[in-house]
Design an enzyme around this catalytic site. Structure first.
Site, PDB file in Angstrom:
ATOM      1  N   ASP A  38       0.781  -1.275   0.028  1.00 15.87           N
ATOM      2  CA  ASP A  38      -0.023  -0.099  -0.004  1.00 15.87           C
ATOM      3  C   ASP A  38       0.757   1.223  -0.163  1.00 15.87           C
ATOM      4  O   ASP A  38       0.224   2.572  -0.131  1.00 15.87           O
ATOM      5  CB  ASP A  38      -0.922   0.189   1.183  1.00 15.87           C
ATOM      6  CG  ASP A  38      -0.344  -0.191   2.363  1.00 15.87           C
ATOM      7  OD1 ASP A  38       1.112  -0.049   2.554  1.00 15.87           O
ATOM      8  OD2 ASP A  38      -1.082  -0.047   3.666  1.00 15.87           O
ATOM      9  N   SER A  39       2.044   1.066   0.169  1.00 14.69           N
ATOM     10  CA  SER A  39       3.142   2.145  -0.119  1.00 14.69           C
ATOM     11  C   SER A  39       2.799   2.736  -1.473  1.00 14.69           C
ATOM     12  O   SER A  39       3.272   3.854  -1.907  1.00 14.69           O
ATOM     13  CB  SER A  39       4.430   1.839  -0.010  1.00 14.69           C
ATOM     14  OG  SER A  39       4.952   0.631  -0.958  1.00 14.69           O
ATOM     15  N   ASP A  46      -0.909  -6.230  -0.234  1.00 11.40           N
ATOM     16  CA  ASP A  46      -1.320  -5.716   0.859  1.00 11.40           C
ATOM     17  C   ASP A  46      -2.664  -5.595   1.092  1.00 11.40           C
ATOM     18  O   ASP A  46      -3.441  -5.480   0.222  1.00 11.40           O
ATOM     19  CB  ASP A  46      -0.731  -4.442   0.996  1.00 11.40           C
ATOM     20  CG  ASP A  46       0.444  -4.144   2.007  1.00 11.40           C
ATOM     21  OD1 ASP A  46       0.739  -5.254   2.596  1.00 11.40           O
ATOM     22  OD2 ASP A  46       1.409  -3.292   1.792  1.00 11.40           O
ATOM     23  N   LYS A  53      -0.820  -9.444   2.576  1.00 12.24           N
ATOM     24  CA  LYS A  53      -0.120  -9.259   4.101  1.00 12.24           C
ATOM     25  C   LYS A  53      -1.079  -8.175   4.784  1.00 12.24           C
ATOM     26  O   LYS A  53      -1.634  -7.247   4.288  1.00 12.24           O
ATOM     27  CB  LYS A  53       0.949  -8.255   3.438  1.00 12.24           C
ATOM     28  CG  LYS A  53       2.058  -7.537   4.887  1.00 12.24           C
ATOM     29  CD  LYS A  53       3.441  -7.137   4.406  1.00 12.24           C
ATOM     30  CE  LYS A  53       3.420  -6.018   3.742  1.00 12.24           C
ATOM     31  NZ  LYS A  53       2.815  -4.851   4.319  1.00 12.24           N
ATOM     32  N   GLU A 102      -1.453  -5.891   8.453  1.00 11.80           N
ATOM     33  CA  GLU A 102      -0.706  -5.184   9.162  1.00 11.80           C
ATOM     34  C   GLU A 102      -1.277  -5.314  10.502  1.00 11.80           C
ATOM     35  O   GLU A 102      -2.717  -5.135  10.664  1.00 11.80           O
ATOM     36  CB  GLU A 102      -0.667  -3.304   9.135  1.00 11.80           C
ATOM     37  CG  GLU A 102       0.043  -3.179   7.761  1.00 11.80           C
ATOM     38  CD  GLU A 102       0.504  -1.848   7.439  1.00 11.80           C
ATOM     39  OE1 GLU A 102       0.059  -1.045   8.328  1.00 11.80           O
ATOM     40  OE2 GLU A 102       0.882  -1.394   6.637  1.00 11.80           O
ATOM     41  N   GLU A 119       9.114  -3.792  10.915  1.00  9.68           N
ATOM     42  CA  GLU A 119       9.427  -2.537  10.196  1.00  9.68           C
ATOM     43  C   GLU A 119       9.649  -1.598  11.436  1.00  9.68           C
ATOM     44  O   GLU A 119       9.133  -1.419  12.520  1.00  9.68           O
ATOM     45  CB  GLU A 119       8.087  -2.085   9.534  1.00  9.68           C
ATOM     46  CG  GLU A 119       8.522  -0.573   8.891  1.00  9.68           C
ATOM     47  CD  GLU A 119       7.517   0.024   8.018  1.00  9.68           C
ATOM     48  OE1 GLU A 119       6.739  -0.976   7.382  1.00  9.68           O
ATOM     49  OE2 GLU A 119       7.556   1.139   7.571  1.00  9.68           O
TER      50      GLU A 119
HETATM   51  O1  KIV Z   1       3.476  -1.083   1.678  1.00  7.92           O
HETATM   52  C1  KIV Z   1       4.547  -1.605   1.585  1.00  7.92           C
HETATM   53  O2  KIV Z   1       5.331  -1.218   0.548  1.00  7.92           O
HETATM   54  C2  KIV Z   1       5.184  -2.226   2.648  1.00  7.92           C
HETATM   55  C3  KIV Z   1       6.600  -2.634   2.740  1.00  7.92           C
HETATM   56  C4  KIV Z   1       7.495  -1.459   2.750  1.00  7.92           C
HETATM   57  C5  KIV Z   1       6.861  -3.401   3.912  1.00  7.92           C
HETATM   58  O3  KIV Z   1       4.433  -2.587   3.569  1.00  7.92           O
END
Ligand code: KIV
Length: 275
Positions: A46-47, A85, A114, A116, A183
């Site tokens: 989600d970056s 994510d 993934k 969080e 992280e």
């Molecule tokens: O959103 C993302 O890119 C991440 C990584 C940096 C671990 O969660």
């Protein structure tokens, strides 16, 4: 036998002490490049809210956004394990909704999701696993909780917080996640967590003892110039390369040097005479 990365291969890498490499990708072109370079895991993170969309944080990213990018990235991946994510709130609006969203990301081509955090998520993780959706954990500085943390700050520096992180890692392992991203945690704490777990830890700002490392691809390539966390190592300065190349292109348009003979098509002389 195929060379494709799988969850059991990642576990084998941890037990052999082989480091795992992970990177982000949001589009087909970069997915192809990072996969061809040998990344073990490619994350549609989600970056992308910040890197691709220019947001201040990751909070406005939706399941639709991630699904769109997973579809593109999938086409560029040959060997790496593709993880997607689960964005902000997507696991907190009820079990059915979370399962449906995770299922959608798998449908678009992700091989795992993934998530969080830990508190309140263990049951959902269990349901996902029952549905055949592998889950990667993510603890420490979880950017979706940025307002709770009051900024991008190192987590687990004090004893109580360190104990909490160890506890979360163990609970997530117990719940069945196949790996955990750590992280922004002190390197000695990340080492302790890594040692306690049978599943691989993937660090970002968590030191060298983690079983693997992940960075945002735009950061390591030096494409992103506004934000420079201590943990980012720049392996290239692509921002300068891009600016220089684009600058030359603009200059050559202005001077008439481009397009030249080599970049033009000719019509057949016979046809042109007839017009
Ligand atoms: O959103 C993302 O890119 C991440 C990584 C940096 C671990 O969660």
């Amino acid at each position: 036998m195929s060379d494709n990365m799988t969850i059991s291969r990642l576990e084998g890498m941890k037990s052999r002490g082989e480091k795992i490499s992970a990177l982000t990708a949001y589009d087909y072109t970069f997915a192809r490049l990072v996969d061809a370079a040998g990344a073990d895991i490619v994350l549609v993170g989600d970056s992308l809210g910040m890197v691709f969309n220019g947001e201040e944080n990751t909070l406005r990213v939706t399941v639709d956004d991630i699904a769109y990018h997973v579809k593109a990235v999938r086409k560029g991946i040959g060997r790496a394990l593709l993880v997607a994510d689960m964005p902000f709130l997507s696991c907190h609006l009820g079990m059915d909704k979370a399962l449906e969203s995770a299922g959608r990301l798998i449908f678009e081509g992700a091989e795992a999701v993934k998530i969080e955090g830990c508190d309140g998520l263990l049951e959902i993780i269990g349901k996902m696993l029952t549905a055949g959706i592998p889950v990667m954990g993510h603890i420490g500085l979880t950017p979706q909780s940025i307002h709770k943390f009051g900024g991008f700050k190192i987590q687990g520096r004090r004893e109580e917080a360190a104990r909490r992180l160890i506890d979360e890692a163990l609970k997530l392992e117990q719940a069945g996640v196949f790996s955990i991203v750590l992280e922004c945690v002190p390197e000695d704490l990340a080492a302790r967590i890594t040692e306690k777990l049978n599943i691989p830890t993937i660090g970002i700002g968590a030191g060298p003892a983690c079983d693997g490392q992940i960075l945002v691809t735009a950061d390591l390539l030096g494409l992103q110039t506004e934000f420079k966390p201590k943990f980012v190592k720049k392996y290239a300065d692509l921002a300068s390369v891009v600016k220089k190349a684009v600058g030359s292109y603009i200059e050559e348009i202005k001077t008439g040097a481009f397009p030249d003979e080599q970049h033009c098509y000719q019509s057949s002389p016979k046809h042109l005479k007839a017009i």
